[in-house]
Write an enzyme that holds these catalytic residues in place. Structure first.
Site, PDB file in Angstrom:
ATOM      1  N   HIS A   1      31.426  24.656 -10.403  1.00  0.00           N
ATOM      2  CA  HIS A   1      31.902  24.127 -11.790  1.00  0.00           C
ATOM      3  C   HIS A   1      33.152  23.090 -11.390  1.00  0.00           C
ATOM      4  O   HIS A   1      33.706  23.143 -10.244  1.00  0.00           O
ATOM      5  CB  HIS A   1      32.745  25.155 -12.652  1.00  0.00           C
TER       6      HIS A   1
ATOM      7  N   VAL B   1      35.308  31.614  -9.969  1.00  0.00           N
ATOM      8  CA  VAL B   1      34.042  32.024 -10.496  1.00  0.00           C
ATOM      9  C   VAL B   1      33.179  31.488  -9.344  1.00  0.00           C
ATOM     10  O   VAL B   1      33.161  30.400  -9.087  1.00  0.00           O
ATOM     11  CB  VAL B   1      33.781  31.173 -11.872  1.00  0.00           C
TER      12      VAL B   1
ATOM     13  N   ILE C   1      37.747  28.417 -21.358  1.00  0.00           N
ATOM     14  CA  ILE C   1      38.779  29.496 -22.263  1.00  0.00           C
ATOM     15  C   ILE C   1      39.929  29.517 -22.155  1.00  0.00           C
ATOM     16  O   ILE C   1      40.467  30.170 -23.212  1.00  0.00           O
ATOM     17  CB  ILE C   1      37.940  30.731 -21.742  1.00  0.00           C
TER      18      ILE C   1
HETATM   19  P1  AMP Z   1      38.235  28.182 -11.001  1.00  0.00           P
HETATM   20  O1  AMP Z   1      39.470  28.888 -10.634  1.00  0.00           O
HETATM   21  O2  AMP Z   1      37.958  26.627 -10.367  1.00  0.00           O
HETATM   22  O3  AMP Z   1      37.055  29.166 -10.458  1.00  0.00           O
HETATM   23  O4  AMP Z   1      38.118  28.002 -12.529  1.00  0.00           O
HETATM   24  C1  AMP Z   1      37.412  29.175 -13.559  1.00  0.00           C
HETATM   25  C2  AMP Z   1      37.771  28.678 -14.786  1.00  0.00           C
HETATM   26  O5  AMP Z   1      36.731  29.217 -15.579  1.00  0.00           O
HETATM   27  C3  AMP Z   1      39.151  28.966 -15.249  1.00  0.00           C
HETATM   28  O6  AMP Z   1      39.878  27.655 -15.806  1.00  0.00           O
HETATM   29  C4  AMP Z   1      38.968  29.801 -16.443  1.00  0.00           C
HETATM   30  O7  AMP Z   1      39.834  29.700 -17.426  1.00  0.00           O
HETATM   31  C5  AMP Z   1      37.563  29.451 -16.739  1.00  0.00           C
HETATM   32  N1  AMP Z   1      36.611  30.603 -17.314  1.00  0.00           N
HETATM   33  C6  AMP Z   1      36.727  32.031 -17.035  1.00  0.00           C
HETATM   34  N2  AMP Z   1      35.632  32.557 -17.966  1.00  0.00           N
HETATM   35  C7  AMP Z   1      35.258  31.436 -18.950  1.00  0.00           C
HETATM   36  C8  AMP Z   1      34.501  31.656 -19.899  1.00  0.00           C
HETATM   37  N3  AMP Z   1      33.899  32.912 -20.223  1.00  0.00           N
HETATM   38  N4  AMP Z   1      34.117  30.515 -20.853  1.00  0.00           N
HETATM   39  C9  AMP Z   1      35.104  29.397 -20.443  1.00  0.00           C
HETATM   40  N5  AMP Z   1      35.668  29.269 -19.174  1.00  0.00           N
HETATM   41  C10 AMP Z   1      35.964  30.244 -18.614  1.00  0.00           C
END
Ligand code: AMP
Length: 124
Positions: free
Chosen positions: A110, A106, A40
Site C-alpha cells: 500500500h 499490513v 481508518i
Molecule cells: P502500514 O503501517 O504502512 O502497514 O499502514 C497500515 C495502515 O492501514 C495504517 O495507517 C492503518 O491505519 C490502516 N488500516 C488498517 N486497517 C484498516 C482498514 N480496515 N481500513 C482502512 N485503513 C486501515
C-alpha cells in the site's frame, strides 16, 4: 506489530478482505490495477491508501515480481487518485512502509497518500 515482508502473501490479510469487499472501506477510486480508500486512522487531513489488485506483500515484492504493465498501472493509479483529489497544485506526500524498520503492519503493498495541509518534515 510490523510484518516480515519476506513471508509469502497471506490471502487473509485485511487489505485482501477489503479488495474482496468482505470488510467495508471508504473506497474513493478503482480501476483495473488498483483501488484506493480512506485510512481508518488518518495521520493528515487527507490520508488515502492506494493498493494494487495483485497479491504483493510489499514494495520490494512488487518491484521484483510485478509485470511492467501492472507496475505502470499501479503508479498511474496513485497519480490519478492524487489528481482527482486536487492535490497536485498544493502538493502531497507518498509513503510506502516496508518491513520492520519501515513499520509496515499490513502485508499487502500500500502507498499512503497524505495531503490537504502542509506536511512538515519528512520524518518526525
Ligand atoms: P502500514 O503501517 O504502512 O502497514 O499502514 C497500515 C495502515 O492501514 C495504517 O495507517 C492503518 O491505519 C490502516 N488500516 C488498517 N486497517 C484498516 C482498514 N480496515 N481500513 C482502512 N485503513 C486501515
Amino acid at each position: 506489530m510490523p510484518i516480515d515482508p519476506t513471508l509469502p502473501y497471506d490471502d487473509d490479510n485485511i487489505f485482501a478482505k477489503i479488495l474482496r469487499d468482505e470488510i467495508p472501506s471508504k473506497r474513493v477510486y478503482e480501476d483495473q490495477w488498483a483501488i484506493a480508500f480512506h485510512d481508518i486512522n488518518p495521520q493528515a487531513k487527507l490520508h488515502i491508501l492506494v493498493i494494487p489488485r495483485g497479491k504483493y506483500v510489499s514494495w520490494d515484492d512488487f518491484a521484483a515480481k510485478a509485470p511492467a504493465e501492472e507496475i505502470a498501472g499501479f503508479i498511474r493509479a496513485v497519480g490519478n487518485v492524487a489528481r482527482e483529489h486536487g492535490l497536485v497544485g498544493p502538493g502531497y506526500r507518498l509513503l510506502a512502509n516496508v518491513g520492520y524498520h519501515g513499520g509496515q503492519e499490513v502485508p499487502h503493498l500500500h502507498v499512503h497518500l497524505f495531503g490537504g495541509q502542509p506536511l512538515g518534515r519528512m520524518i518526525a
